[in-house]
Design an enzyme around this catalytic site. Sequence first.
Site, PDB file in Angstrom:
ATOM      1  N   GLU A 422       0.812  -1.225   0.000  1.00  0.00           N
ATOM      2  CA  GLU A 422       0.000   0.000   0.000  1.00  0.00           C
ATOM      3  C   GLU A 422       0.847   1.278   0.000  1.00  0.00           C
ATOM      4  OE1 GLU A 422      -2.743  -0.223   3.244  1.00  0.00           O
ATOM      5  OE2 GLU A 422      -3.765  -1.994   2.476  1.00  0.00           O
ATOM      6  N   GLU A 497      -4.563  -8.755   0.346  1.00  0.00           N
ATOM      7  CA  GLU A 497      -5.126  -8.422   1.655  1.00  0.00           C
ATOM      8  C   GLU A 497      -6.598  -8.106   1.476  1.00  0.00           C
ATOM      9  OE1 GLU A 497      -2.809  -5.714   4.037  1.00  0.00           O
ATOM     10  OE2 GLU A 497      -4.618  -4.839   4.928  1.00  0.00           O
TER      11      GLU A 497
END
Length: 937
Positions: A422, A497
Amino acid sequence: MKNRILFSIFCLLTISLSAQTNKLSLDNGWRFYMGDVPMPAIKGHENTYSNAKAGKAWGAADPGFDDTEWRLLNLPHDWAVEQGFDSTENVSQGYRKRGIGWYRRNFKVDPKDRGKHLELQFDGIATYAQVWINGTVVHRNWCGYTSFYIDITPYVKYGDDLNNISIRVDANAMEGWWYEGAGIYRHTWLVKSNPVHIITDGVYANPVKMGAKKWVIPVEVTIENSGKANETVEVESRFTDPKTQTGVSASTKVVVNALGQAVAKISLPVTNPDLWWVDHPNLYQVKTIVKKDGQLLDASSVNCGFRTIKFTADSGFYLNDVWMKLKGTCNHQDHAGVGVAIPNSLWEFRVKKLKEMGSNAFRCAHNPPSKEFLDACDKYGLLVMDENRNFNASPEYQRQLEWMLRRDRNHPSIILWSVFNEEPMQGSEIGYEMVRRMSAVVKSFDTTRPVTAAMNGGQFTPLNVSKAVDVVGFNYNIGTYDRFHKENPTMPMTSSEDVSGLMQRGVFVTDKKKNLLASYDLEKPSWGSTHRVGWKAVDERKYMAGCFIWTGFDYHGEPTPYEWPTAGSNFGIMDLCGFPKTAFYLHQAQWITDKPILHIAPHWNWPADSIGKKIKVMAFSNAEKVKLLLNGKELGEQTVDKYEMNTWEVPYQPGTLEAIGFKNGKEVSRFKVETTGEPAAIELIADRNNLEGDGLDAVPVTVQVVDAKGRVVPTANLPIEFELTGAANIIGLGNGDPNSHEAEKGNRRSVYNGLAQVILQSKFLGNGSVVLTAKSMGLKSTSVTIQVKITESINDVPAVFPKFTISNGWRLSPFSVVKPDPNQDIADNDMNSWAPVRANQLQDFKEGNFAVYRARFKPYAAQRNNGGQIILKNVTGKAEVWIDKKLVATKSGFEKGDIIAVIEPSQKEQKISVLIETEKGTKAGLGGLVQVMEKEL
């Protein structure tokens, strides 16, 4: 028969190496100080000059620093988990103070080891660390998750002269937004090897399939030569099938220049090995030896597994050419009671819990794990996405990535390398260029596994990191799966995720005022989904390789969706202790197909005013149909929904709530919950009934409160006190309550909704029975006995605890034919008249028969208050010993001998001068250590 004879010879050669090469534990016997020890201001000519020289350190980095009042402890150690909760501290780090700490350890090296290659290894320090060896800075580490190895051969002292390790740890430096712990939280080692040796992590032996039953192991061995001459050595590797004791070996010769490295490449063909599967994780070993003229120099043995992996754009993941859905979880590396300082056996405990749930994959979030964890994944069959910590293509961070690859690339469990998580630049040209470079680093070390990156956006910009990876990872963004696949039909995809579902174990009513979250799989953050929605989105799309749910276990810190007083996460499928929440049984039902699964929630202990009120009941099953009964009365039968599972609204009546699962019309499973009585007793259930007495092995013990019939009371929240006897310690306590502020160290802990956990660890060289007893007012106490087995051989470096040694900073006056003034002053800017010398080395008195040794030392704690004695070992020649211009001892003979002198109490730095007189042309002086000791009574 010939192969078996060769194998026996090879094993004998490997065993014979034990006298030459050792990996010794440094975990025991460290001094620790919580807080910083400021470096003194450097003033004056002499101090400024010496400050710039190797071997000169100040403050706690000074080998002679007085650490006698520091705490004594063993590693691994996480000081953050020892701290109390503080609402002013960082929320994401779990409201724990981090700060700065110091570690120091002294040890000796046998003179027989002179000439060997000596290496210090630190498996993990949180976070930034500066390391001194004998007063010289030898390393600065910039990542709390990477190991580092230090060649200390040039700095080591031998015999009775002590070696000192001093480490300053800065845990204020945060690398993540989760609980990271603080301190030397992984293992430490001293490795002694031949000057010509295989470097640490220097054997690469990852099998490659070549045909139907044909494989080859391309072995690469990196040899280092820390000796003084170039060497030509023979490198031999061997693979042996333990079932048949037959195998194959090959060898090659390489030239290794002095202070250089060389890589030996060997190819080992293997036919029809047993494959490594998640359900049958078959492991083999490749053994490598290094020889010169028939003499064994070094050896190494690494595990390997025969398996193929493949990610496709249309149908996902294949293991050994068999299609498989990745059923994974993401996890941080902390556990209740111990923080990040997790014993090796606790890694196995956690891996086995995930396997019990039906999981087959694990994402290391968001950093390289311990090597012991990866060993457990290899052993039990858990596929791994290995992830580096820092997204950075600069030389230092490429070095960190290279370390991870070199250390981990032999593990058959690893199927993906992840280069980031991220990152804001993921959808930009800058991000693409960084990943392109990092991916190239990965390929230079391993071409057998794909590179991925965990993206939470940016996949649709014109140039983004998805163009530089092999498998595109999606964090959440369920709604974009189909669009990306349509627009990029040749790119493999996986969820890296997802979910982030929220629940607390044993809680079935959400109460925002009390920071409580119900366990019905309804609570989620804005970016996430429920467990049921997340799995369905992946399972219905064959092109999606699988999922990695956030998270398998709760963890300290990041207390979403609440903040203070909540101090731990609520994302886990299991709580911080590893006790299952309802999500555990949900995924068991979704992921396990080879045995019946059935579980119902909630518990059936509700207050009297709930009678008649409707209670939501969920059933989790992999059967075809489930029937629900209350006190024997049927409440209805439902066809199982494999994604949503099944629910009923049941008017509460105390008693027995029971579910029955059916397949093909036949009962295949049965599960019940009962209304229990009041808490009556405590039960202790050890995960194992034995411990190795090595000071490292640990076992979690489940604490549960039961009623008079032995049933766990799911609403019990009572304080428990523990007593322990025998060769073990309580190293941690927990109960899985994210809102609890009870200490995780000590001997007291409350059960949370019926359960708690105590973690026991054996004592070093422990042996015999360990008895843990649990008590609580009004409850029947209980005990559990665990056997500690004596360990015959523990390879460790004994810690040494001297009071004080004056080993550095000695200077020697010019030789003189007339007796000099032993207390003569030296100009502060005179760096040349007096020569620097060592205290344990005799001098040639060729130019005179007098000389003066001079050093300064600070009194240690006991001396400051009570005085002490100074011992000068092996003094040769007549001598006078002066301290602060006061004569304290004399020696009248020329022969070798010890001098002992009394020291008065002092609060300030003292100056010692030793006048030596001998016959001209002989060797004399300080021939041994100079130590400050307590007074003899």
